[in-house]
Motif scaffolding. Structure first.
Motif, short mmCIF file in Angstrom:
data_model
loop_
_atom_site.label_atom_id
_atom_site.label_comp_id
_atom_site.label_asym_id
_atom_site.label_seq_id
_atom_site.Cartn_x
_atom_site.Cartn_y
_atom_site.Cartn_z
N LEU A 60 0.82 -1.21 0.00
CA LEU A 60 0.00 0.00 0.00
C LEU A 60 0.86 1.27 0.00
O LEU A 60 0.47 2.27 -0.59
CB LEU A 60 -0.97 -0.02 1.17
N ALA A 61 2.02 1.21 0.65
CA ALA A 61 2.93 2.37 0.62
C ALA A 61 3.41 2.64 -0.80
O ALA A 61 3.64 3.79 -1.18
CB ALA A 61 4.12 2.13 1.55
N HIS A 62 3.56 1.59 -1.61
CA HIS A 62 3.98 1.74 -3.01
C HIS A 62 3.02 2.66 -3.77
O HIS A 62 3.43 3.41 -4.64
CB HIS A 62 4.03 0.35 -3.67
N TYR A 63 1.74 2.63 -3.44
CA TYR A 63 0.73 3.42 -4.15
C TYR A 63 0.45 4.77 -3.51
O TYR A 63 -0.32 5.56 -4.06
CB TYR A 63 -0.57 2.61 -4.24
N ALA A 64 1.05 5.05 -2.37
CA ALA A 64 0.77 6.28 -1.63
C ALA A 64 1.78 7.38 -1.98
O ALA A 64 2.73 7.16 -2.73
CB ALA A 64 0.80 5.99 -0.13
N TYR A 65 1.54 8.56 -1.42
CA TYR A 65 2.43 9.72 -1.57
C TYR A 65 2.76 10.28 -0.20
O TYR A 65 2.10 9.99 0.79
CB TYR A 65 1.75 10.80 -2.42
N GLY A 66 3.79 11.13 -0.17
CA GLY A 66 4.17 11.80 1.09
C GLY A 66 4.67 10.81 2.12
O GLY A 66 5.29 9.80 1.79
N ASP A 67 4.38 11.10 3.38
CA ASP A 67 4.84 10.22 4.46
C ASP A 67 4.27 8.82 4.36
O ASP A 67 4.92 7.86 4.78
CB ASP A 67 4.50 10.82 5.83
N ASN A 99 4.06 7.08 1.87
CA ASN A 99 4.85 6.35 0.87
C ASN A 99 6.18 5.85 1.44
O ASN A 99 6.89 5.11 0.78
CB ASN A 99 5.09 7.26 -0.34
N LYS A 100 6.49 6.22 2.65
CA LYS A 100 7.79 5.85 3.23
C LYS A 100 7.62 4.74 4.27
O LYS A 100 6.74 4.81 5.12
CB LYS A 100 8.45 7.07 3.85
N ILE A 101 8.48 3.75 4.17
CA ILE A 101 8.49 2.63 5.11
C ILE A 101 9.67 2.80 6.06
O ILE A 101 10.80 2.99 5.62
CB ILE A 101 8.62 1.28 4.34
N HIS A 102 9.39 2.76 7.35
CA HIS A 102 10.44 2.78 8.37
C HIS A 102 10.88 1.33 8.56
O HIS A 102 10.08 0.48 8.95
CB HIS A 102 9.86 3.37 9.66
N LEU A 103 12.15 1.06 8.26
CA LEU A 103 12.62 -0.32 8.31
C LEU A 103 13.96 -0.42 9.01
O LEU A 103 14.64 0.58 9.21
CB LEU A 103 12.71 -0.91 6.89
N ARG A 104 14.28 -1.63 9.37
CA ARG A 104 15.61 -1.94 9.88
C ARG A 104 15.97 -3.34 9.44
O ARG A 104 15.09 -4.17 9.20
CB ARG A 104 15.69 -1.79 11.40
N TYR A 105 17.25 -3.56 9.28
CA TYR A 105 17.70 -4.92 8.99
C TYR A 105 18.98 -5.18 9.76
O TYR A 105 19.73 -4.27 10.08
CB TYR A 105 17.85 -5.16 7.48
#
Length: 157
Positions: free
Chosen positions: A92-99, A101-107
């Motif tokens: 769903l973030a792929h289709y969004a805009y602005g914040d 559209n951003k994924i908070h991740l860690r690896y």
């Protein structure tokens, strides 16, 4: 005194987690079904040579970009007709805009070794398709927005 045996790292050393909460109240959850994982962090290097180098080239790092390319095996609960919530957040973030559209991740290294990173990224979600015998997979490229920060491995002791 004996020297500890060193083991070669495997490509599957990485664990990807997505923040399903907020920055202030994080809820880190495993991204399941990772089949391939390729992090990259590319510096921008500019030639800073001048006459004072007596013919030797000089360079400066002026920026840095990062991304993660990964292949995910889709996970779904077919009895209630939903995909895994972490996969859905990325899709769903792929289709969004602005914040949104951003994924908070860690690896991090899944064995607790010191290598671990955190950042925000824009996902590009592309289903792989394939023959009738293929498993459902999706290619995801996370393009970094801002720094990729080294962190203490949360799986470490």
């Amino acid at each position: 005194m004996t020297t500890p045996t060193e083991e070669t790292e495997l490509a599957r050393e990485w664990r990807l987690e997505i923040n399903m909460g907020t920055v202030d109240d994080p809820d880190w959850q495993l991204c399941p079904g990772v089949r391939e994982f390729q992090p990259a962090s590319e510096p921008n290097i500019e030639d800073s040579s001048d006459y004072d180098g007596e013919g030797w080239a000089d360079n400066e790092k002026t920026g840095q970009a990062w991304e993660i390319s990964c292949t995910l095996r889709r996970k779904a609960n077919k009895s209630v007709k939903i995909y895994h919530p972490v996969h859905e957040k990325i899709r769903l973030a792929h289709y969004a805009y602005g914040d949104a559209n951003k994924i908070h991740l860690r690896y991090m290294n899944r064995e607790g070794l010191p290598e671990a990173y955190m950042g925000k990224a824009i996902p590009n979600w592309q289903p792989s398709g394939g023959e009738y015998t293929a498993l459902g997979e999706v290619e995801v490229t996370f393009t970094g927005c801002g720094p990729l920060t080294p962190i203490d491995n949360p799986l470490g002791s």
